[in-house]
Write an enzyme that holds these catalytic residues in place. Structure first.
Site, PDB file in Angstrom:
ATOM      1  N   HIS A 106       1.064  -1.246  -0.107  1.00  0.00           N
ATOM      2  CA  HIS A 106      -0.017   0.311  -0.017  1.00  0.00           C
ATOM      3  C   HIS A 106       0.533   1.108   0.299  1.00  0.00           C
ATOM      4  O   HIS A 106       0.310   2.391   0.510  1.00  0.00           O
ATOM      5  CB  HIS A 106      -0.919   0.061   0.939  1.00  0.00           C
ATOM      6  N   HIS A 180      -9.727   1.588  -0.417  1.00  0.00           N
ATOM      7  CA  HIS A 180      -9.947   0.294   0.898  1.00  0.00           C
ATOM      8  C   HIS A 180     -10.787   0.068   2.021  1.00  0.00           C
ATOM      9  O   HIS A 180     -10.483   0.385   2.993  1.00  0.00           O
ATOM     10  CB  HIS A 180      -8.476   0.207   1.657  1.00  0.00           C
ATOM     11  N   GLU A 313     -11.405  -3.927  -3.308  1.00  0.00           N
ATOM     12  CA  GLU A 313     -10.506  -2.858  -4.063  1.00  0.00           C
ATOM     13  C   GLU A 313      -9.313  -3.165  -5.576  1.00  0.00           C
ATOM     14  O   GLU A 313      -9.478  -4.138  -5.831  1.00  0.00           O
ATOM     15  CB  GLU A 313      -8.966  -3.115  -3.283  1.00  0.00           C
TER      16      GLU A 313
HETATM   17  C1  BGC Z   1      -4.691  -6.918   1.757  1.00  0.00           C
HETATM   18  C2  BGC Z   1      -4.172  -7.678   2.890  1.00  0.00           C
HETATM   19  C3  BGC Z   1      -4.203  -6.747   4.455  1.00  0.00           C
HETATM   20  C4  BGC Z   1      -4.795  -5.594   4.364  1.00  0.00           C
HETATM   21  C5  BGC Z   1      -5.240  -4.507   5.468  1.00  0.00           C
HETATM   22  C6  BGC Z   1      -5.720  -5.646   1.923  1.00  0.00           C
HETATM   23  O1  BGC Z   1      -5.528  -4.281   0.473  1.00  0.00           O
HETATM   24  O2  BGC Z   1      -4.665  -7.307   0.351  1.00  0.00           O
HETATM   25  O3  BGC Z   1      -3.385  -9.060   3.352  1.00  0.00           O
HETATM   26  O4  BGC Z   1      -4.266  -7.186   6.164  1.00  0.00           O
HETATM   27  O5  BGC Z   1      -5.380  -4.974   3.060  1.00  0.00           O
HETATM   28  O6  BGC Z   1      -3.755  -4.157   5.420  1.00  0.00           O
END
Ligand code: BGC
Length: 348
Positions: A106, A180, A313
């Site tokens: 991210h 998200h 997402e």
């Molecule tokens: C990821 C997860 C993660 C979550 C929060 C998602 O996009 O695929 O593995 O725990 O984001 O960070």
């Protein structure tokens, strides 16, 4: 549609954040802060016309700034995982922060979810929208190129939350943008999502290892495991990283106009969300790790356990920069980026 603004507090840096309330003609409302572009609350009616807030979040700016699992946030510069937290582009190797096992997740240590975005209200063909923008400088989080990025939120009168993204750069860089939000169509804090019926229009998934590292391959979905082409009651499956925290390649791939990517229905409230996107993929994440390390405290002090919210997402393949044959999450100076995702709500 109306947009109202109120103060949302100050960060320790002194930067002030605002909270914008978008309301449509049917009384649906979305609260969005320009800190991280976070969707803080989304109030949507059930089949009897009773409204509930259906996204997980925090009560205050301080609570968001103290850390959270990307509740409602815009994630970038690269949503998802860059394998091995590094990439080579045009002959140069770029090391990134490994903030998720061996991977960069991210966008790194201070991603777009933690920036204070400039905010303005615009009128787009008669529709009031909230436009957020940032300039993400060359070298930030280790990425090359200065990226100009906008995210525009609107709550349309057909009960659609529209999120439109644009980005441009002065040097080639990986880029993958998403929102998200964790949804619980019963209402945030109303228990788990295991009764939700999930349909995802994808025939293949990204291969990952035990660390969720993207391996640069795609595999067909498996009937009864991670095939969601027909609606699946989530609780009927043993949910794990390979079927509930995984990148799905959509059957439509990248499109000019948003195409249906997923539909989720919750039978007790009757609420349904249909997700449309121009993006070629979607990470489906069923909140497997909520409260895994420490209780995840949400709005009104509710503790969100595992599988109390799901994310869809919309995005491209996060590790495209290392595996260009898997996706196009790369931004070039001569090719500005735009994409649109729609979450359309109804109840029956
Ligand atoms: C990821 C997860 C993660 C979550 C929060 C998602 O996009 O695929 O593995 O725990 O984001 O960070």
């Amino acid at each position: 549609m109306s947009i109202e603004v109120q103060p949302f507090g100050n960060l320790s840096t002194g930067e002030a954040a605002s909270l914008f309330t978008l309301t449509n003609k049917n009384g649906l409302s979305a609260k969005i802060t320009n800190y991280g572009g976070i969707l803080v609350a989304l109030s949507v009616p059930d089949r009897d016309g009773k409204f509930a807030d259906i996204v997980l979040g925090k009560d205050s700016l301080d609570d968001y700034a103290s850390g959270h699992p990307y509740f409602g946030a815009i994630t970038g510069r690269v949503a998802g995982r860059i394998s091995g937290a590094q990439f080579t582009l045009e002959g140069k190797t770029y090391p990134l922060a490994a903030n998720n096992g061996p991977n960069c997740l991210h966008g790194g240590l201070k991603g777009y979810d933690q920036l204070v975005w400039a905010a303005e209200t615009i009128n787009d063909h008669g529709v009031n929208k909230l436009r957020l923008s940032i300039t993400d400088p060359d070298g930030s989080n280790g990425f090359p190129g200065t990226v100009e990025c906008t995210v525009t939120y609107a709550l349309l009168d057909d009960n659609t939350l529209e999120i439109a993204y644009t980005a441009s750069t002065d040097k080639t860089t990986p880029l993958n943008l998403t929102n998200h939000s964790y949804f619980n169509l019963k209402g945030s804090g109303e228990g788990d999502i295991l009764g939700h019926e999930v349909q995802i229009f994808a025939d293949s998934v990204a291969s990952i290892d035990a660390n969720s590292t993207l391996l640069g391959r795609r595999e067909p979905v498996v009937d009864g495991f991670n095939d969601y082409r027909d609606p699946v009651v989530l609780g009927s499956r043993d949910l794990n990283g390979n079927n509930a925290d995984i990148h799905f390649f959509l059957e439509n791939a990248r499109t000019k106009l948003p195409q249906v990517a997923a539909i989720v229905h919750e039978p007790t409230s009757g609420r349904t969300v249909e997700v449309f996107t121009t993006e070629p993929g979607v990470q489906f994440y069923a909140g497997l790790f909520l409260s895994a390390d420490a209780p995840e405290i949400g709005k009104d002090g509710v503790i969100h356990g595992a599988m109390t919210g799901f994310c869809l997402e919309t995005q491209d393949y996060a590790d495209s920069v290392n595996c260009p044959e898997m996706g196009g999450a790369i931004l070039r100076p001569d090719e500005p980026f735009s994409s649109t995702t729609l979450y359309r709500f109804s109840a029956k």
